[in-house]
Design a protein around this motif. Structure first.
Motif, PDB file in Angstrom:
ATOM      1  N   ALA A   1       8.380 -14.811  -3.844  1.00 44.00           N
ATOM      2  CA  ALA A   1       8.593 -13.505  -3.214  1.00 44.00           C
ATOM      3  C   ALA A   1       8.244 -12.382  -4.185  1.00 44.00           C
ATOM      4  O   ALA A   1       7.571 -11.404  -3.820  1.00 44.00           O
ATOM      5  CB  ALA A   1      10.031 -13.381  -2.739  1.00 44.00           C
ATOM      6  N   LYS A   2       8.680 -12.496  -5.430  1.00 45.24           N
ATOM      7  CA  LYS A   2       8.378 -11.461  -6.432  1.00 45.24           C
ATOM      8  C   LYS A   2       6.876 -11.403  -6.720  1.00 45.24           C
ATOM      9  O   LYS A   2       6.315 -10.320  -6.941  1.00 45.24           O
ATOM     10  CB  LYS A   2       9.166 -11.721  -7.723  1.00 45.24           C
ATOM     11  N   THR A   3       6.221 -12.572  -6.721  1.00 46.27           N
ATOM     12  CA  THR A   3       4.783 -12.604  -6.966  1.00 46.27           C
ATOM     13  C   THR A   3       4.027 -11.892  -5.850  1.00 46.27           C
ATOM     14  O   THR A   3       3.043 -11.181  -6.109  1.00 46.27           O
ATOM     15  CB  THR A   3       4.300 -14.066  -7.098  1.00 46.27           C
ATOM     16  N   TRP A   4       4.485 -12.040  -4.616  1.00 41.88           N
ATOM     17  CA  TRP A   4       3.877 -11.298  -3.518  1.00 41.88           C
ATOM     18  C   TRP A   4       4.036  -9.790  -3.707  1.00 41.88           C
ATOM     19  O   TRP A   4       3.106  -9.009  -3.433  1.00 41.88           O
ATOM     20  CB  TRP A   4       4.488 -11.733  -2.183  1.00 41.88           C
ATOM     21  N   VAL A   5       5.183  -9.378  -4.184  1.00 40.38           N
ATOM     22  CA  VAL A   5       5.395  -7.950  -4.448  1.00 40.38           C
ATOM     23  C   VAL A   5       4.442  -7.462  -5.532  1.00 40.38           C
ATOM     24  O   VAL A   5       3.816  -6.396  -5.407  1.00 40.38           O
ATOM     25  CB  VAL A   5       6.851  -7.685  -4.868  1.00 40.38           C
ATOM     26  N   ARG A   6       4.280  -8.268  -6.589  1.00 42.40           N
ATOM     27  CA  ARG A   6       3.398  -7.862  -7.671  1.00 42.40           C
ATOM     28  C   ARG A   6       1.943  -7.760  -7.191  1.00 42.40           C
ATOM     29  O   ARG A   6       1.199  -6.878  -7.618  1.00 42.40           O
ATOM     30  CB  ARG A   6       3.476  -8.863  -8.850  1.00 42.40           C
ATOM     31  N   SER A   7       1.525  -8.660  -6.296  1.00 44.08           N
ATOM     32  CA  SER A   7       0.171  -8.581  -5.759  1.00 44.08           C
ATOM     33  C   SER A   7      -0.002  -7.330  -4.900  1.00 44.08           C
ATOM     34  O   SER A   7      -1.041  -6.646  -4.974  1.00 44.08           O
ATOM     35  CB  SER A   7      -0.139  -9.837  -4.924  1.00 44.08           C
ATOM     36  N   SER A   8       1.016  -7.023  -4.088  1.00 45.21           N
ATOM     37  CA  SER A   8       0.947  -5.802  -3.269  1.00 45.21           C
ATOM     38  C   SER A   8       0.907  -4.566  -4.147  1.00 45.21           C
ATOM     39  O   SER A   8       0.196  -3.592  -3.850  1.00 45.21           O
ATOM     40  CB  SER A   8       2.147  -5.747  -2.323  1.00 45.21           C
ATOM     41  N   ASP A   9       1.651  -4.589  -5.243  1.00 45.64           N
ATOM     42  CA  ASP A   9       1.649  -3.448  -6.160  1.00 45.64           C
ATOM     43  C   ASP A   9       0.281  -3.291  -6.809  1.00 45.64           C
ATOM     44  O   ASP A   9      -0.178  -2.170  -7.043  1.00 45.64           O
ATOM     45  CB  ASP A   9       2.739  -3.640  -7.216  1.00 45.64           C
ATOM     46  N   PHE A  10      -0.362  -4.409  -7.120  1.00 46.25           N
ATOM     47  CA  PHE A  10      -1.718  -4.355  -7.678  1.00 46.25           C
ATOM     48  C   PHE A  10      -2.652  -3.624  -6.713  1.00 46.25           C
ATOM     49  O   PHE A  10      -3.450  -2.772  -7.127  1.00 46.25           O
ATOM     50  CB  PHE A  10      -2.224  -5.775  -7.938  1.00 46.25           C
ATOM     51  N   GLN A  11      -2.564  -3.939  -5.419  1.00 44.63           N
ATOM     52  CA  GLN A  11      -3.440  -3.303  -4.436  1.00 44.63           C
ATOM     53  C   GLN A  11      -3.219  -1.796  -4.387  1.00 44.63           C
ATOM     54  O   GLN A  11      -4.164  -1.004  -4.453  1.00 44.63           O
ATOM     55  CB  GLN A  11      -3.209  -3.900  -3.039  1.00 44.63           C
ATOM     56  N   LEU A  12      -1.963  -1.389  -4.237  1.00 45.34           N
ATOM     57  CA  LEU A  12      -1.683   0.047  -4.124  1.00 45.34           C
ATOM     58  C   LEU A  12      -1.954   0.775  -5.432  1.00 45.34           C
ATOM     59  O   LEU A  12      -2.398   1.926  -5.435  1.00 45.34           O
ATOM     60  CB  LEU A  12      -0.230   0.272  -3.685  1.00 45.34           C
ATOM     61  N   HIS A  13      -1.679   0.107  -6.545  1.00 46.16           N
ATOM     62  CA  HIS A  13      -1.942   0.755  -7.833  1.00 46.16           C
ATOM     63  C   HIS A  13      -3.422   1.073  -7.982  1.00 46.16           C
ATOM     64  O   HIS A  13      -3.800   2.211  -8.284  1.00 46.16           O
ATOM     65  CB  HIS A  13      -1.490  -0.140  -8.987  1.00 46.16           C
ATOM     66  N   GLN A  14      -4.278   0.075  -7.768  1.00 43.70           N
ATOM     67  CA  GLN A  14      -5.700   0.274  -8.021  1.00 43.70           C
ATOM     68  C   GLN A  14      -6.330   1.257  -7.031  1.00 43.70           C
ATOM     69  O   GLN A  14      -7.154   2.086  -7.414  1.00 43.70           O
ATOM     70  CB  GLN A  14      -6.436  -1.071  -7.970  1.00 43.70           C
ATOM     71  N   LEU A  15      -5.936   1.189  -5.771  1.00 42.61           N
ATOM     72  CA  LEU A  15      -6.588   2.016  -4.759  1.00 42.61           C
ATOM     73  C   LEU A  15      -5.925   3.377  -4.581  1.00 42.61           C
ATOM     74  O   LEU A  15      -6.610   4.400  -4.499  1.00 42.61           O
ATOM     75  CB  LEU A  15      -6.603   1.276  -3.415  1.00 42.61           C
ATOM     76  N   GLN A  16      -4.596   3.410  -4.531  1.00 44.81           N
ATOM     77  CA  GLN A  16      -3.908   4.673  -4.263  1.00 44.81           C
ATOM     78  C   GLN A  16      -3.623   5.447  -5.545  1.00 44.81           C
ATOM     79  O   GLN A  16      -4.070   6.586  -5.706  1.00 44.81           O
ATOM     80  CB  GLN A  16      -2.596   4.403  -3.521  1.00 44.81           C
ATOM     81  N   SER A  17      -2.900   4.827  -6.474  1.00 43.87           N
ATOM     82  CA  SER A  17      -2.451   5.564  -7.659  1.00 43.87           C
ATOM     83  C   SER A  17      -3.568   5.829  -8.650  1.00 43.87           C
ATOM     84  O   SER A  17      -3.633   6.911  -9.249  1.00 43.87           O
ATOM     85  CB  SER A  17      -1.317   4.789  -8.348  1.00 43.87           C
ATOM     86  N   HIS A  18      -4.462   4.854  -8.837  1.00 47.49           N
ATOM     87  CA  HIS A  18      -5.493   4.983  -9.871  1.00 47.49           C
ATOM     88  C   HIS A  18      -6.784   5.613  -9.318  1.00 47.49           C
ATOM     89  O   HIS A  18      -7.206   6.675  -9.767  1.00 47.49           O
ATOM     90  CB  HIS A  18      -5.785   3.608 -10.475  1.00 47.49           C
ATOM     91  N   LEU A  19      -7.379   4.977  -8.314  1.00 43.09           N
ATOM     92  CA  LEU A  19      -8.660   5.476  -7.797  1.00 43.09           C
ATOM     93  C   LEU A  19      -8.498   6.810  -7.064  1.00 43.09           C
ATOM     94  O   LEU A  19      -9.155   7.803  -7.400  1.00 43.09           O
ATOM     95  CB  LEU A  19      -9.291   4.436  -6.870  1.00 43.09           C
ATOM     96  N   LEU A  20      -7.635   6.839  -6.051  1.00 42.24           N
ATOM     97  CA  LEU A  20      -7.519   8.035  -5.220  1.00 42.24           C
ATOM     98  C   LEU A  20      -6.860   9.191  -5.969  1.00 42.24           C
ATOM     99  O   LEU A  20      -7.424  10.286  -6.078  1.00 42.24           O
ATOM    100  CB  LEU A  20      -6.725   7.709  -3.949  1.00 42.24           C
TER     101      LEU A  20
END
Length: 634
Positions: free
Chosen positions: A343-362
């Motif tokens: 469950a925690k690993t799924w959260v970390r993968s979701s955080d990777f997605q939002l981090h790279q696209l929303q927080s970092h790129l956008l």
């Protein structure tokens, strides 16, 4: 009439010089003198010339230059031109800091910053208008996808204006480093296609050799709940966590979890309940990689803040409830270890997605691009604010569009953002502490003092047409009508101007650094930030290590992630720290004194953070001024 001594400085990069002849003109209040083709800026960094001028030019206003090509034209990077002679009252300084191309005439105004109001005799009016007219031809808005903010027009780096590309030394480092990592990926990655990951330890095969101490710590402790919670405060993506004001409506608690509900409500009442909601990912179409379907989840994590500052997870819901479907499974720290870890690993993968696209790129690169293009299109080089800010298809598109719709002005200003997310008083939020302090130094020690030099009243701000056009260009054009999300379309006071400029500078420096620099630390150990998941989210707690391994990226995907994280997240060899730029856009002593004080304040803050970090188990360095780059570069 008299003798003029002229100094011409060429850039420091490898190919900054040119063998072409350069023609110069001196333009004063009382006339203009063509000095002829007197300069060939080949390799010497600074050239001195002496010329006799038969006219009395008076106070110098402009230096004009034109590069003449012979058989071959070589671009020339001119840093500045300084002139001393009759009517200059010392040495007059004409900043350039750009490439001289073709054979067009370039006008360099004397380096004293001036608003339109500061030019009552309209001595620079035609120059300002012509400069912006030419810039708008070069800096054109592009278009990518509906619902996204605008990029600069162009498809490759060669479509960009020459002044927006890397200089040769950085471009060479970037190209050679990229070629090396791609070569290594091709050699080793081809072998990965025939190998499979059978145990979690197999990810050591792709753990980078040049690892950071924190990356090693993550590899050893990634299963710990305390490190899992810490990342929401101070990890690669500190932008999602917020204090709960009520229990989320999506958190459906079954009757047998009455004790959990009681615990959550208790933490809520004491103000120690926090949440990280990934609902932005709900319904996003996942990718297909090498003919294999990938999967995306939209988790919700509820966490409690301990008195010692640790942030610990209480419950994880991997998907929102669906009408007509049983309530989603809730994972707890008391569950079987492998179920809780997955469950925690799924959260970390979701955080990777939002981090790279929303927080970092956008929020980093794309917003910085809007600010840069709007500045070049709206503010002439004479304008004081130009001189201040110049220092500085598939599921991914769906995520960017959704994230763009949620971009608010307050979220780009740490004092407002941290207040809205309930993090102002969280002492273990080192990101929050450092963001506030860095914002304060930029605002009070730099922006406010610079603005006070050129705008003596709120009326001076309101009456500056170039400034107002710049603001509108950012909000209405670049951000595609962001006034409904709080971005201003006009600037009515000095305080409002200072806040807006500070937002621009912090976004392009500190905010980008906080989401860029942690990649190598937090994602080198693949299970702590998997770029993709190959199995659907679990719907039961009957989980084995094989289930986790089968869900994580393949060895080839893991090596690809490691390769690009290592390349993009490395410390840049050619790096200019915040406030340490060498370009001198101002010739008057007032701004130079402000910049010197700003540099001193940044050095003091850097030392304070260094001393604090020495006493921490996990130092936080991403917002140390010496580690924050002066602009968004990679």
């Amino acid at each position: 009439m008299g003798k003029y001594r002229i100094r011409v400085a060429t850039g420091d990069s490898l190919l900054a010089g040119s063998s072409n002849l350069v023609q110069l003109w001196l333009v004063g209040e009382h006339g203009e003198k063509d000095l002829g083709k007197i300069l060939r800026p080949i390799r010497i960094r600074e050239v001195q010339l002496e010329v006799e001028v038969s006219l009395y030019l008076g106070r110098l206003l402009l230096v004009k230059l034109r590069k003449h090509k012979s058989l071959v034209g070589f671009d020339w990077f001119c840093k500045w031109i300084a002139v001393q002679g009759p009517g200059t009252q010392g040495e007059a300084f004409f900043p350039c800091y750009r490439w001289v191309q073709g054979n067009e005439i370039i006008c360099l105004p004397e380096g004293t910053a001036r608003t339109v109001r500061d030019d009552p005799q309209n001595q620079f009016k035609k120059h300002r208008e012509k400069e912006l007219e030419e810039r708008r031809k070069v800096y054109r808005w592009g278009f990518w996808k509906e619902g996204l903010i605008l990029p600069i027009a162009g498809n490759t780096q060669w479509d960009l204006p020459r002044n927006e590309r890397f200089l040769e030394d950085k471009d060479l480092d970037f190209s050679l480093s990229l070629a090396k990592v791609l070569k290594d990926l091709a050699l080793k990655g081809s072998l990965d296609l025939t190998n499979s990951v059978r145990r979690l330890e197999d990810f050591n095969k792709v753990f980078p050799q040049g690892k950071t101490p924190l990356a090693e710590r993550v590899r050893n402790c990634w299963k710990d709940d305390a490190l899992f919670g810490y990342q929401f405060l101070n990890g690669a993506n500190p932008m999602l966590l917020r204090r709960s004001t009520s229990l989320p409506s999506r958190l459906v608690l079954p009757p047998e979890m009455e004790d959990l509900k009681t615990q959550l409500e208790k933490e809520l009442q004491t103000g120690s309940l926090f949440e990280a909601d990934f609902s932005l990912l709900d319904g996003v179409k996942p990718n297909v990689i090498i003919f294999k379907q990938q999967y995306v989840a939209a988790p919700l994590v509820m966490l409690k803040l301990q008195p010692d500052g640790r942030l610990l997870p209480m419950v994880i819901q991997l998907q929102p409830p669906r009408n007509g479907c049983p309530p989603p499974v809730l994972f707890l720290p008391s569950d079987p270890p492998m179920a809780w870890l997955l469950a925690k690993t799924w959260v970390r993968s979701s955080d990777f997605q939002l981090h790279q696209l929303q927080s970092h790129l956008l929020r980093g690169h794309l917003i910085a691009e809007v600010i840069s293009v709007a500045t070049m299109r709206s503010l002439p080089s004479l304008h004081p604010i130009y001189k201040v800010v110049s220092t500085g298809s598939g599921g991914h598109v769906d995520i960017l569009q959704r994230a763009t719709a949620g971009l608010t002005y307050r979220s780009f200003c740490p004092p407002d953002d941290l207040a809205d997310r309930g993090l102002l008083d969280v002492k273990s939020s080192l990101y929050g502490q450092d963001a506030l302090r860095l914002w304060g130094v930029i605002s009070r020690r730099y922006v406010e003092k610079m603005v006070s030099l050129f705008y003596k009243s709120d009326g001076a701000v309101k009456d500056d047409p170039e400034l107002q056009a710049w603001c509108r260009e950012i909000t209405e054009t670049g951000l595609q009508g962001a006034q409904d999300r709080g971005f201003p379309i006009s600037l009515e006071s000095r305080a409002q101007l200072c806040h807006f400029i500070t937002m621009c500078i912090f976004t392009c420096t500190g905010q980008h650094a906080s989401t860029h620099q942690g990649q190598l630390d937090w994602y080198s150990w693949i299970p702590n930030g998997p770029c993709t998941m190959q199995k659907p989210p679990p719907i039961s707690k009957d989980v084995t290590e094989k289930d986790i391994v089968d869900s994580l990226p393949s060895l080839h995907q893991a090596r690809t992630q490691k390769t690009f994280i290592k390349f993009l997240g490395r410390r840049q060899p050619v790096m200019v720290a915040l406030g340490q730029h060498k370009e001198n856009y101002f010739s008057d002593p007032g701004p130079q004194a402000v910049l010197k004080q700003f540099q001193e304040e940044l050095a003091a803050l850097d030392k304070e953070i260094e001393v604090r970090n020495a006493g921490l188990d996990l130092p936080y360095e991403y917002l140390r001024p010496s580690m924050v780059e002066n602009s968004v570069t990679i």
